[in-house]
Scaffold this motif. Sequence first.
Motif, mmCIF file in Angstrom:
data_model
loop_
_atom_site.group_PDB
_atom_site.id
_atom_site.type_symbol
_atom_site.label_atom_id
_atom_site.label_comp_id
_atom_site.label_asym_id
_atom_site.label_seq_id
_atom_site.Cartn_x
_atom_site.Cartn_y
_atom_site.Cartn_z
ATOM 1 N N VAL A 26 0.831 -1.203 0.000
ATOM 2 C CA VAL A 26 0.000 0.000 0.000
ATOM 3 C C VAL A 26 0.866 1.254 0.000
ATOM 4 O O VAL A 26 0.559 2.251 -0.681
ATOM 5 N N SER A 27 1.978 1.211 0.716
ATOM 6 C CA SER A 27 2.898 2.352 0.733
ATOM 7 C C SER A 27 3.479 2.653 -0.643
ATOM 8 O O SER A 27 3.885 3.785 -0.924
ATOM 9 N N SER A 28 3.513 1.647 -1.502
ATOM 10 C CA SER A 28 4.081 1.846 -2.843
ATOM 11 C C SER A 28 3.157 2.658 -3.752
ATOM 12 O O SER A 28 3.608 3.197 -4.773
ATOM 13 N N VAL A 29 1.865 2.752 -3.365
ATOM 14 C CA VAL A 29 0.934 3.511 -4.218
ATOM 15 C C VAL A 29 0.259 4.675 -3.494
ATOM 16 O O VAL A 29 -0.267 5.583 -4.133
ATOM 17 N N TRP A 30 0.255 4.648 -2.171
ATOM 18 C CA TRP A 30 -0.400 5.704 -1.396
ATOM 19 C C TRP A 30 0.583 6.387 -0.453
ATOM 20 O O TRP A 30 1.414 5.726 0.177
ATOM 21 N N SER A 31 0.452 7.698 -0.329
ATOM 22 C CA SER A 31 1.137 8.422 0.738
ATOM 23 C C SER A 31 0.397 8.133 2.051
ATOM 24 O O SER A 31 -0.704 7.572 2.047
ATOM 25 N N LYS A 32 1.000 8.497 3.162
ATOM 26 C CA LYS A 32 0.361 8.234 4.464
ATOM 27 C C LYS A 32 -0.968 8.977 4.553
ATOM 28 O O LYS A 32 -1.060 10.158 4.228
#
Length: 359
Positions: A29-35
């Motif tokens: 998820v971190s690979s496509v979304w910022s925090k």
Amino acid sequence: MKIIKVDLPDRSYNVEIARGILGCTGQLVSSVWSKRKIALVSDSNVAPLYQAQVAEALEAVGFTVHEYQFPAGEESKSVDVLADLARQMAADSFNRDDGVIALGGGVTGDLAGFLAATYMRGISLIQMPTSLLAQVDSSVGGKTAVDLDTTKNIIGSFYQPDLVIIDPDTLKTLKKRDLVEGYGEIVKVAALSDGDLWNLVKSINSPEDILANAEELSIHSIQYKADIVMGDEKEGGLRQLLNYGHTIGHAVEALSDGGLRHGEAVSIGMIAMQQIFEDKGLALTGITQELRERLEAVGLPVTSDLLDSDQVFEKIKNDKKNRDGHLSLIYIHTIGGPVIKSIPSDQVKDFLAIKTVKA
């Protein structure tokens, strides 16, 4: 890990498939979304199995997670449940920079997907399907919807996710019927596509065979669907092929009042539709029997007393796929040879003559 890329005019995303991949949720998820804040949506069956694990993985890399749960079952795919989830998100101050993750089967994917599509006119979405039906079918392609009364998927939108995460190991927790249901969609794709998937399907003779070959079955099915979607995102032409088995299937599913699962209804619909075209000499003799054998091998139903009901035609006539007074019927001339035949809506009842093909 197998990665299938879905390239569309306005958005591209990956479908990532591997056993045990659920444990890598945070990194993926971190690979496509910022925090951001995430609404992690599951039903009452899936939430106790995986929701805490996924939430923990997301929080470990800095996401803020709100776990939402709704009652399992098709009846929850409704405007009322949609509104309830939206109220919870509003109470938790979700905004347009946040996202929704659909963790569960087809109902969750459709419901949470439409929630993401409509909350504040659209926020980010990730699909994490945990059932075979959702993994090979509903999680890819961007269809999101809720039902209205007995009409399936009548309120919805095309809304593509940013990522699809598929872990075949989640299938191990499914009941036999839930596993086998999804196989109906796999046989559908195999019949449409021919080649390696049909050869693999011919070797599947039990639910245990489905589990043992789940990863390969998913990869072939998803690749075929991805290719179709990339050529026709909004179902204006070629994507109609994916409705094979659904015209009659949706009708008997609605009439069953919960007695039939979607994949079971598609199985019945495929056989009924294929037999009609075979009897008319438009499909090669024996194709219906080949399909019937592959479906029955794992315990899927291939007929229903509901085919005797005149209400079947009312459901078909009001199907959302009716366009300009015509309904597109899908059949296969031979394995790997799909055909779209357009029929005037007022001729559908006479053309189908379903009662003559009931086994």
